[in-house]
Motif scaffolding. Structure first.
Motif, PDB file in Angstrom:
ATOM      1  N   ILE A   1       0.866  -1.097  -0.046  1.00 49.76           N
ATOM      2  CA  ILE A   1       0.142  -0.046  -0.037  1.00 49.76           C
ATOM      3  C   ILE A   1       1.016   1.202  -0.046  1.00 49.76           C
ATOM      4  CG2 ILE A   1      -1.761   1.298   1.342  1.00 49.76           C
ATOM      5  CD1 ILE A   1      -2.989  -1.470   2.558  1.00 49.76           C
ATOM      6  N   TYR A   2       0.700   1.906  -1.092  1.00 48.11           N
ATOM      7  CA  TYR A   2       1.308   3.447  -1.283  1.00 48.11           C
ATOM      8  C   TYR A   2       0.334   4.589  -0.858  1.00 48.11           C
ATOM      9  CZ  TYR A   2       5.242   1.018  -3.041  1.00 48.11           C
ATOM     10  OH  TYR A   2       6.483   0.154  -3.336  1.00 48.11           O
TER      11      TYR A   2
ATOM     12  N   ALA B   1       7.577  14.540   6.860  1.00 50.42           N
ATOM     13  CA  ALA B   1       8.638  14.048   5.991  1.00 50.42           C
ATOM     14  C   ALA B   1       8.569  13.020   5.087  1.00 50.42           C
ATOM     15  CB  ALA B   1       9.794  13.591   7.229  1.00 50.42           C
ATOM     16  N   ASN B   2       8.033  11.921   5.355  1.00 46.45           N
ATOM     17  CA  ASN B   2       7.772  10.966   4.289  1.00 46.45           C
ATOM     18  C   ASN B   2       6.566  10.790   3.722  1.00 46.45           C
ATOM     19  OD1 ASN B   2       6.775   9.945   6.493  1.00 46.45           O
ATOM     20  ND2 ASN B   2       7.530   7.957   6.477  1.00 46.45           N
TER      21      ASN B   2
ATOM     22  N   ARG C   1     -12.940  12.667   1.491  1.00 51.07           N
ATOM     23  CA  ARG C   1     -11.839  11.748   1.508  1.00 51.07           C
ATOM     24  C   ARG C   1     -10.721  12.043   2.662  1.00 51.07           C
ATOM     25  NH1 ARG C   1     -10.446   9.140  -3.965  1.00 51.07           N
ATOM     26  NH2 ARG C   1     -12.784   9.208  -5.069  1.00 51.07           N
ATOM     27  N   VAL C   2     -10.490  10.930   3.317  1.00 53.38           N
ATOM     28  CA  VAL C   2      -9.420  11.193   4.338  1.00 53.38           C
ATOM     29  C   VAL C   2      -8.313  10.269   3.790  1.00 53.38           C
ATOM     30  CG1 VAL C   2      -8.589  10.783   6.628  1.00 53.38           C
ATOM     31  CG2 VAL C   2     -10.793  11.839   6.283  1.00 53.38           C
ATOM     32  N   GLU C   3      -7.112  10.967   3.536  1.00 42.20           N
ATOM     33  CA  GLU C   3      -6.157  10.079   2.643  1.00 42.20           C
ATOM     34  C   GLU C   3      -4.800  10.236   3.086  1.00 42.20           C
ATOM     35  OE1 GLU C   3      -6.104  10.318  -1.774  1.00 42.20           O
ATOM     36  OE2 GLU C   3      -4.365  11.564  -1.403  1.00 42.20           O
ATOM     37  N   VAL C   4      -3.890   9.017   3.258  1.00 35.24           N
ATOM     38  CA  VAL C   4      -2.753   8.991   3.791  1.00 35.24           C
ATOM     39  C   VAL C   4      -1.968   8.479   2.594  1.00 35.24           C
ATOM     40  CG1 VAL C   4      -1.023   7.829   5.426  1.00 35.24           C
ATOM     41  CG2 VAL C   4      -3.625   8.518   6.168  1.00 35.24           C
ATOM     42  N   SER C   5      -0.869   9.263   2.417  1.00 36.54           N
ATOM     43  CA  SER C   5      -0.064   8.830   1.092  1.00 36.54           C
ATOM     44  C   SER C   5       1.463   8.878   1.354  1.00 36.54           C
ATOM     45  CB  SER C   5      -0.242   9.661  -0.141  1.00 36.54           C
ATOM     46  OG  SER C   5      -1.716   9.810  -0.547  1.00 36.54           O
TER      47      SER C   5
ATOM     48  N   LEU D   1       2.789  10.608  -3.931  1.00 38.40           N
ATOM     49  CA  LEU D   1       2.761  12.155  -4.042  1.00 38.40           C
ATOM     50  C   LEU D   1       3.659  12.690  -5.344  1.00 38.40           C
ATOM     51  CD1 LEU D   1       1.858  13.170  -0.488  1.00 38.40           C
ATOM     52  CD2 LEU D   1       0.158  12.654  -2.278  1.00 38.40           C
ATOM     53  N   ASP D   2       4.933  12.265  -5.145  1.00 38.53           N
ATOM     54  CA  ASP D   2       5.809  12.823  -6.264  1.00 38.53           C
ATOM     55  C   ASP D   2       5.469  12.478  -7.619  1.00 38.53           C
ATOM     56  OD1 ASP D   2       7.071  14.227  -4.093  1.00 38.53           O
ATOM     57  OD2 ASP D   2       8.945  13.010  -4.114  1.00 38.53           O
TER      58      ASP D   2
END
Length: 190
Positions: A86-87, A147-148, A173-177, A182-183
């Motif tokens: 998962i990214y 940071a990441n 949406r609530v999103e963690v990436s 993202l880049d």
């Protein structure tokens, strides 16, 4: 307000001021985990997928939520990864014909994130989906960059043309990436 508190008890299971994106969860799922930990390979392979038009490095896998907290998940993995790492994870709530309710949801989530990230500047912006149908769909986004990776909250207001053509609905949406995703997304978005 009780829903929002429940949301964050489930979303952020580690220390209140964590800075590592993998410390966060959405419905128990974390960045870097194998999607196989939560869903069978058959279910993953049979799920609806979204491909990005300019690259096949990442795909979004759409799976129904097992709880009442979200309607569904959009989970980003690398296309040919047999480990299904998962990214990015988005908990999606549909706000069909009720965009104001989505904006209220977003405001409540942001107020909680400000408490979790007192030293992280929030970035608010709008993104117009110029290459989608009539180019009139828009997302109202707030990012908290770590940071990441990033924690992002947004509402998508799809045009009537896009809703009718694609069957998409306004959603929040609530999103963690991860930063890697993202880049890449910055270079390959629609």
């Amino acid at each position: 307000m009780k829903i929002i508190i429940t949301l964050f008890v489930l979303l952020f299971s580690s220390s209140v001021f964590a800075n590592d994106i993998s410390d966060f969860e959405i419905d128990g799922m974390s960045i870097g985990d194998s999607l196989l930990k939560y869903f069978s390979e058959k279910k993953i392979n049979n799920a609806k997928k979204t491909n990005y038009p300019t690259s096949t490095k990442f795909i979004d896998v759409w799976l129904n939520s097992k709880t009442e907290l979200y309607d569904e998940f959009s989970i980003t993995i690398k296309e040919n990864d047999k480990n299904y790492i998962i990214y990015s994870i988005s908990g999606v709530i549909n706000f069909i014909n009720n965009f104001d309710k989505c904006l209220e949801f977003k405001k409540n989530v942001i107020s909680e994130l400000i408490i979790l990230f007192p030293n992280v500047k929030q970035l608010d912006y709008e993104y117009i989906y110029e290459k989608v149908d009539d180019g009139k769909s828009i997302a109202y986004i707030t990012d908290f960059d770590l940071a990441n990776g990033s924690v992002r909250v947004y509402c998508q207001d799809f045009s009537k043309i896009t809703e009718n053509k694609r069957g998409w609905f306004d959603d929040g949406r609530v999103e963690v990436s991860t930063k890697e995703f993202l880049d890449w997304l910055g270079d390959h978005s629609y």
